[in-house]
Design a protein around this motif. Structure first.
Motif, PDB file in Angstrom:
ATOM      1  N   CYS A  35      79.505  54.207 -22.480  1.00 57.09           N
ATOM      2  CA  CYS A  35      80.743  53.531 -23.359  1.00 57.09           C
ATOM      3  C   CYS A  35      79.561  53.615 -24.694  1.00 57.09           C
ATOM      4  O   CYS A  35      78.330  52.794 -24.570  1.00 57.09           O
ATOM      5  CB  CYS A  35      80.883  52.594 -23.033  1.00 57.09           C
ATOM      6  SG  CYS A  35      82.371  51.955 -24.665  1.00 57.09           S
ATOM      7  N   VAL A  36      79.656  54.339 -25.474  1.00 51.72           N
ATOM      8  CA  VAL A  36      79.350  53.997 -27.397  1.00 51.72           C
ATOM      9  C   VAL A  36      79.605  53.494 -27.883  1.00 51.72           C
ATOM     10  O   VAL A  36      79.411  53.516 -29.314  1.00 51.72           O
ATOM     11  CB  VAL A  36      78.762  55.505 -27.581  1.00 51.72           C
ATOM     12  CG1 VAL A  36      77.904  56.464 -26.450  1.00 51.72           C
ATOM     13  CG2 VAL A  36      80.116  55.899 -27.899  1.00 51.72           C
ATOM     14  N   HIS A  37      80.775  52.396 -27.531  1.00 43.52           N
ATOM     15  CA  HIS A  37      81.616  51.647 -28.767  1.00 43.52           C
ATOM     16  C   HIS A  37      81.895  52.606 -29.120  1.00 43.52           C
ATOM     17  O   HIS A  37      82.132  51.663 -30.748  1.00 43.52           O
ATOM     18  CB  HIS A  37      80.496  50.780 -29.042  1.00 43.52           C
ATOM     19  CG  HIS A  37      79.441  49.729 -28.240  1.00 43.52           C
ATOM     20  ND1 HIS A  37      80.196  49.259 -26.722  1.00 43.52           N
ATOM     21  CD2 HIS A  37      78.122  50.313 -27.732  1.00 43.52           C
ATOM     22  CE1 HIS A  37      78.661  48.788 -26.041  1.00 43.52           C
ATOM     23  NE2 HIS A  37      77.966  49.286 -26.796  1.00 43.52           N
ATOM     24  N   CYS A  38      82.600  53.487 -29.345  1.00 41.27           N
ATOM     25  CA  CYS A  38      82.580  54.402 -30.866  1.00 41.27           C
ATOM     26  C   CYS A  38      84.322  53.980 -31.535  1.00 41.27           C
ATOM     27  O   CYS A  38      84.657  53.971 -32.754  1.00 41.27           O
ATOM     28  CB  CYS A  38      82.560  55.917 -30.207  1.00 41.27           C
ATOM     29  SG  CYS A  38      84.531  56.141 -29.077  1.00 41.27           S
ATOM     30  N   GLN A  39      84.786  53.517 -29.866  1.00 41.44           N
ATOM     31  CA  GLN A  39      86.211  52.685 -30.278  1.00 41.44           C
ATOM     32  C   GLN A  39      87.137  53.321 -30.714  1.00 41.44           C
ATOM     33  O   GLN A  39      88.354  53.308 -30.857  1.00 41.44           O
ATOM     34  CB  GLN A  39      85.998  51.401 -31.521  1.00 41.44           C
ATOM     35  CG  GLN A  39      85.580  50.638 -31.473  1.00 41.44           C
ATOM     36  CD  GLN A  39      84.832  49.960 -32.402  1.00 41.44           C
ATOM     37  OE1 GLN A  39      85.078  50.764 -33.698  1.00 41.44           O
ATOM     38  NE2 GLN A  39      83.644  49.279 -31.968  1.00 41.44           N
ATOM     39  N   LYS A  40      87.411  54.436 -30.538  1.00 41.31           N
ATOM     40  CA  LYS A  40      88.424  55.750 -30.097  1.00 41.31           C
ATOM     41  C   LYS A  40      89.479  55.013 -29.564  1.00 41.31           C
ATOM     42  O   LYS A  40      90.673  55.703 -29.891  1.00 41.31           O
ATOM     43  CB  LYS A  40      87.820  57.154 -30.232  1.00 41.31           C
ATOM     44  CG  LYS A  40      86.854  58.012 -30.733  1.00 41.31           C
ATOM     45  CD  LYS A  40      86.383  59.638 -30.770  1.00 41.31           C
ATOM     46  CE  LYS A  40      85.859  59.947 -32.102  1.00 41.31           C
ATOM     47  NZ  LYS A  40      85.284  61.046 -31.133  1.00 41.31           N
ATOM     48  N   CYS A  41      89.438  54.172 -27.824  1.00 39.73           N
ATOM     49  CA  CYS A  41      90.094  54.606 -27.203  1.00 39.73           C
ATOM     50  C   CYS A  41      90.889  53.489 -28.031  1.00 39.73           C
ATOM     51  O   CYS A  41      92.895  52.741 -27.108  1.00 39.73           O
ATOM     52  CB  CYS A  41      89.272  54.341 -25.655  1.00 39.73           C
ATOM     53  SG  CYS A  41      88.591  52.150 -25.940  1.00 39.73           S
TER      54      CYS A  41
ATOM     55  N   ALA B 229      84.503  48.366 -25.372  1.00 36.31           N
ATOM     56  CA  ALA B 229      84.915  49.400 -26.390  1.00 36.31           C
ATOM     57  C   ALA B 229      84.635  48.484 -27.817  1.00 36.31           C
ATOM     58  O   ALA B 229      84.244  49.069 -28.535  1.00 36.31           O
ATOM     59  CB  ALA B 229      86.227  49.471 -26.336  1.00 36.31           C
TER      60      ALA B 229
ATOM     61  N   ALA C  49      83.575  57.342 -19.906  1.00 33.97           N
ATOM     62  CA  ALA C  49      83.411  56.695 -20.272  1.00 33.97           C
ATOM     63  C   ALA C  49      84.608  55.703 -19.708  1.00 33.97           C
ATOM     64  O   ALA C  49      84.682  55.011 -18.859  1.00 33.97           O
ATOM     65  CB  ALA C  49      82.550  55.852 -21.407  1.00 33.97           C
ATOM     66  N   LEU C  50      86.276  56.369 -20.625  1.00 35.07           N
ATOM     67  CA  LEU C  50      87.053  55.397 -20.245  1.00 35.07           C
ATOM     68  C   LEU C  50      87.840  56.925 -18.772  1.00 35.07           C
ATOM     69  O   LEU C  50      88.401  57.902 -19.107  1.00 35.07           O
ATOM     70  CB  LEU C  50      88.028  55.258 -20.920  1.00 35.07           C
ATOM     71  CG  LEU C  50      89.106  54.884 -20.541  1.00 35.07           C
ATOM     72  CD1 LEU C  50      89.316  53.639 -20.492  1.00 35.07           C
ATOM     73  CD2 LEU C  50      89.894  54.685 -21.988  1.00 35.07           C
TER      74      LEU C  50
ATOM     75  N   ILE D 155      86.214  50.825 -17.948  1.00 33.43           N
ATOM     76  CA  ILE D 155      85.171  51.566 -18.498  1.00 33.43           C
ATOM     77  C   ILE D 155      83.226  51.617 -17.943  1.00 33.43           C
ATOM     78  O   ILE D 155      83.334  50.623 -17.261  1.00 33.43           O
ATOM     79  CB  ILE D 155      85.126  51.067 -20.157  1.00 33.43           C
ATOM     80  CG1 ILE D 155      85.986  50.694 -21.107  1.00 33.43           C
ATOM     81  CG2 ILE D 155      83.307  51.105 -21.181  1.00 33.43           C
ATOM     82  CD1 ILE D 155      86.243  50.343 -21.577  1.00 33.43           C
TER      83      ILE D 155
ATOM     84  N   CYS E  69      88.713  60.092 -24.920  1.00 32.77           N
ATOM     85  CA  CYS E  69      86.928  59.020 -24.993  1.00 32.77           C
ATOM     86  C   CYS E  69      85.696  60.143 -25.002  1.00 32.77           C
ATOM     87  O   CYS E  69      86.289  61.292 -23.999  1.00 32.77           O
ATOM     88  CB  CYS E  69      86.782  58.660 -23.686  1.00 32.77           C
ATOM     89  SG  CYS E  69      85.267  57.967 -23.294  1.00 32.77           S
ATOM     90  N   PRO E  70      85.594  59.822 -25.570  1.00 33.56           N
ATOM     91  CA  PRO E  70      84.624  61.967 -25.972  1.00 33.56           C
ATOM     92  C   PRO E  70      83.729  61.767 -24.950  1.00 33.56           C
ATOM     93  O   PRO E  70      82.894  62.916 -24.811  1.00 33.56           O
ATOM     94  CB  PRO E  70      83.339  61.677 -26.993  1.00 33.56           C
ATOM     95  CG  PRO E  70      84.056  60.177 -28.002  1.00 33.56           C
ATOM     96  CD  PRO E  70      85.325  59.172 -27.087  1.00 33.56           C
ATOM     97  N   THR E  71      83.173  60.427 -24.440  1.00 35.16           N
ATOM     98  CA  THR E  71      81.751  60.209 -23.629  1.00 35.16           C
ATOM     99  C   THR E  71      82.245  60.778 -21.652  1.00 35.16           C
ATOM    100  O   THR E  71      81.442  60.994 -20.796  1.00 35.16           O
ATOM    101  CB  THR E  71      80.956  59.555 -23.688  1.00 35.16           C
ATOM    102  OG1 THR E  71      82.123  58.307 -23.087  1.00 35.16           O
ATOM    103  CG2 THR E  71      80.112  59.277 -25.390  1.00 35.16           C
TER     104      THR E  71
END
Ligand code: SF4
Ligand code: SF4
Length: 787
Positions: free
Chosen positions: A548-554, A463, A534-535, A543, A530-532
């Motif tokens: 995972c787009v590394h948005c770090q939302k999680c 992430a 991935a998690l 993940i 997680c918007p994609t």
């Protein structure tokens, strides 16, 4: 929406558009015989019928019959019923039910208007958003362009709201929302909706909204979802079944479903701790996460949902600031539409009476807000009614609270629970978790020790950035840098070492990823961020790197990156040594100080300063205290140094600001931190400051840190401390550098040394102090000073 007056004839109320001297300040709630029984009115000499209709009204804990105050209920709490204090002459009374039919007839015009307005709002909202679905499909099919994704991209780049509009020639375009409105274009919004829902909670507001939605749009266009938290009031569960039957018969196509967490709420109370006003994990874990998990679409992705909710402005100040349509207010993929935002309590009940909707029995018993059996935000009144009427449902939770309070070794435990002090739990000291995380060092190497991590410690590394490696060694690419790490195993503890991890944002993210790995109990809460898709958390936390787009939302959705870690963490020693203090988001402005220095005698007596008294003046006063010009915010006496600074301000303002800066580095906790922690000559990003403060004050909430850092930045930018004293020199792209002060006066150096010796109670001064990077002295305050 309407004003309310008593209607003595019917025993009810009248809605009116005008304010008169009869207008009530607060909307009353109806009171039924069940509540009077609970209060023991039948045993106190009152006579009343046991009817379906309500008998009287209550405002807070005052009870009115046909417009007259009859009695007040005083002093209820979870263990004790209230004492009834009658108005003189009202000790006995014979009560007749409210004439509901006539009350409805007298209010029919007003109700017709608000109902139809709400129905129209629901219909328009549905049409607009379902129109987007069609427009999206059409634009994709015809032009192979995803306008929605494009609009989002443009929004990010231009930092202004964009809208998808339909042009005259039937093509689509993306323009700023303001322009679209000004030109009267048909805005298709930029949100694609996968599902429309009416969320049902068992409360009166969601019940009214559900009924309105059934009247506004086809039953096939939306669905009803009930989030069962696992400690719903028993009548709410019964009502849900009744409502399902009620609408099921009328609209067989209407879909009903319930959601709940995979684990029982009592287990979570054991694992996460009692919920409190700081740790309201129950809402996320038991309600929101299961609801949004149930709404996922193909590929584990979060669905885009429009929910018609029962939010009303009257319920709280926070809610009164809500818009009727809010995008991403509660969750990034959810649009909330609130048809009854401006309705008052009376209008809600009139609607329920008018359409003869099933009513939650809890209201008849006296509960003012239907929710869970116990809640850190419930009133003592509601706690009392629940314990008197649904004792069996409350018992296991009350037992847990009592056990928990037992562990705290508090002398008067009954009083502690009665006064609701258990709801104020901030730390996890009574929990004794079997896992722990300690930051051994953050500089120059990041060294973190972990005891009994629940998951592989690298679970959330992807992430942060591109991660390669295993649980013994590896590296993470973050920005343009690659940070390597290795793990050692010492005395059953895992020690992870990132050599030279000299980046506060990166350090903050690593800590969050590790807190998650150490404390994760698969509560589901971060998965829905997680918007994609991935998690995934169930059955195991992992993940999917390809998604995972590394948005770090999680990682950033909650304090410490994990609801459970935050609840279990014990207060650290650093934050008890120094506590951050806020300034209402305002900095110490040069023009404010200027006005004060030249008008100090009348400053607090007149309003010539132009500061608003609610926020700006208290904030400025606090800054004056921390600049050591005033002794404290209450007495506002000018100190000796304050008098001296005032006397020289006109002739030498630069020296005054140098001395103020020195004083702030001692008396303002955030500027003490800044002076000691922000390095000289290093480019720092504004956003990095928040992560740096969080690293040093992990127990302070993200919101508090955000506000304090904002106030600090305003002081640095809006006063000579920044540019002239070189503490903050702005560079491109929201970065700054702290430079050694180039033209510092000798008096300021002398004052700095004087403060040093005063604080350290030392009459001797070593030359090394002047150059010390670690002792609070001239070098910490100004950088290099001797040339
Ligand atoms: S890491 Fe996520 S799923 Fe695991 S306990 Fe924390 S918030 Fe819950
Ligand atoms: S929220 Fe999802 S996409 Fe974003 S960093 Fe976490 S796992 Fe990756």
């Amino acid at each position: 929406m309407y004003k309310i007056e008593w209607d003595k004839d019917t025993g009810g109320v009248l809605l009116s558009a005008k304010v008169t001297k009869e207008t009530l300040g607060i909307a009353p709630r109806p009171v039924w015989f069940e509540e009077l029984d609970l209060l023991g009115l039948d045993r106190l000499g009152w006579t009343y019928p046991r009817t379906e209709e309500p008998l009287m009204w209550a405002v807070n804990k005052q009870y009115f019959y046909r417009g007259d105050l009859m009695f007040e209920a005083k002093g209820a709490n979870i263990y004790d019923t209230p004492t009834i204090v009658f108005q003189s002459g009202k000790e006995t009374a014979t009560i007749k039910p409210i004439d509901v039919k006539e009350m409805l007839r007298r209010n029919s015009d007003q109700m017709f208007l608000i109902e139809n307005e709400a129905i129209e709002f629901i219909r328009d909202t549905y049409m607009a958003y379902s129109g987007v679905n069609k427009a999206n499909a059409l634009s994709k099919a015809n032009q192979e362009v995803d306008f929605e994704a494009l609009a989002e991209k443009v929004e990010k780049r231009t930092k202004q709201k964009m809208a998808v509009v339909k042009q005259d020639c039937d093509s689509f375009d993306i323009v700023p929302l303001k322009t679209a409105n000004a030109e009267g274009k048909r805005v298709l919004l930029s949100t694609r909706i996968d599902r429309f829902i009416a969320s049902f909670s068992g409360g009166k507001d969601s019940q009214v909204v559900l009924d309105l939605v059934t009247r506004a749009i086809p039953p096939t266009a939306f669905e009803v979802i009930y989030s069962d938290t696992g400690y719903e009031l028993p009548p709410s569960l019964e009502l849900y079944e009744e409502v399902k039957r009620f609408y099921g018969e009328r609209f067989p196509a209407l879909k009903f479903s319930t959601t709940s967490n995979h684990e029982s709420v009592l287990n979570y109370w054991d694992k996460i701790g009692t919920p409190s006003d700081t740790h309201r994990w129950c809402c996320s874990v038991m309600k929101t996460a299961p609801l949004y998990r149930s709404l996922k679409v193909e590929g584990n992705k979060q669905a885009r949902v429009l929910t018609f909710d029962g939010v009303r402005a009257e319920e709280s100040t926070r809610r009164s600031g809500y818009n009727r349509i809010g995008k991403g207010v509660k969750h990034s993929t959810v649009v909330n539409a609130s048809p009854i935002l401006n309705w008052n309590l009376v209008e809600i009940f009139l609607y329920i009476f008018k359409y003869d909707l099933p009513i939650n029995i809890a209201y008849r018993k006296g509960i003012t807000r239907v929710g869970c059996v116990i809640c850190p935000f419930s009133s003592e009144w509601n706690d009392m009614v629940v314990n008197q009427t649904f004792k069996f449902a409350l018992k296991p939770f009350l037992k847990k609270i009592e056990n928990c309070v037992n562990k705290l070794a508090i002398s008067d435990q009954d009083e502690y629970i009665k006064s609701g002090n258990w709801k104020r739990r901030a730390g996890g000291r009574e929990m004794n978790p079997d896992s722990a995380l300690n930051v051994i060092s953050a500089n120059p190497d990041l060294i973190i020790e972990m005891v009994n991590p629940h998951k592989d410690i690298t679970t959330w590394f992807s992430a942060i950035g591109e991660f390669k490696g295993n649980s013994e060694y590896g590296h993470i690419k973050y920005g343009n840098s690659i940070y390597s790490f290795h793990v050692e195993n010492k005395n059953h503890k895992l020690i992870i070492i990132f050599p030279n991890a000299n980046n506060a944002l990166f350090i903050g993210l690593v800590k969050r990823a590790l807190y998650k790995a150490v404390f994760c109990i698969n509560c589901e809460a971060c998965e829905v961020e997680c918007p994609t898709g991935a998690l995934s958390i169930i059955p195991e936390a992992k993940i999917n790197k390809s998604k995972c787009v590394h948005c770090q939302k999680c990682l950033n959705f909650h304090e410490l990156g994990c609801i459970v870690a935050h609840s279990l963490k014990k207060t650290t020693s650093k934050s008890t040594k120094m506590k951050l203090v806020g300034y209402n988001n305002f900095g110490l402005k040069e023009e404010w100080l200027d006005f004060y220095m030249l008008n100090h005698e009348d400053f607090f007596k007149s309003s010539d300063h132009g500061l608003n008294t609610k926020e700006q003046l208290p904030s400025f006063t606090k800054w004056l205290v921390h600049a050591e010009i005033l002794d404290n915010a209450k007495t506002k006496n000018i100190t000796e140094i304050g008098k001296l600074l005032i006397s020289i301000y006109s002739s030498n303002p630069s020296l005054v600001w140098e001395i103020i800066w020195i004083n702030l580095t001692y008396s303002s906790p955030i500027l003490t931190w800044y002076a000691q922690s922000v390095p000289f000559l290093k480019k720092t990003i504004d956003a990095e400051l928040k992560a740096m403060v969080k690293n040093d004050f992990p127990d302070t909430s993200d919101t508090t840190i955000k506000n304090i850092v904002y106030a600090m930045l305003r002081t640095l930018r809006e006063s000579p401390i920044g540019e002239d004293i070189c503490q903050y020199t702005a560079e491109e792209k929201q970065t700054f550098v702290r430079l050694p002060a180039s033209e510092l006066s000798r008096e300021a150096i002398a004052y700095s040394l004087y403060r040093y010796s005063e604080i350290n109670n030392s009459k001797e001064l070593r030359v090394s102090t002047i150059y010390s990077d670690t002792e609070h002295g001239p070098k910490i305050e100004f950088g290099t000073i001797l040339r």
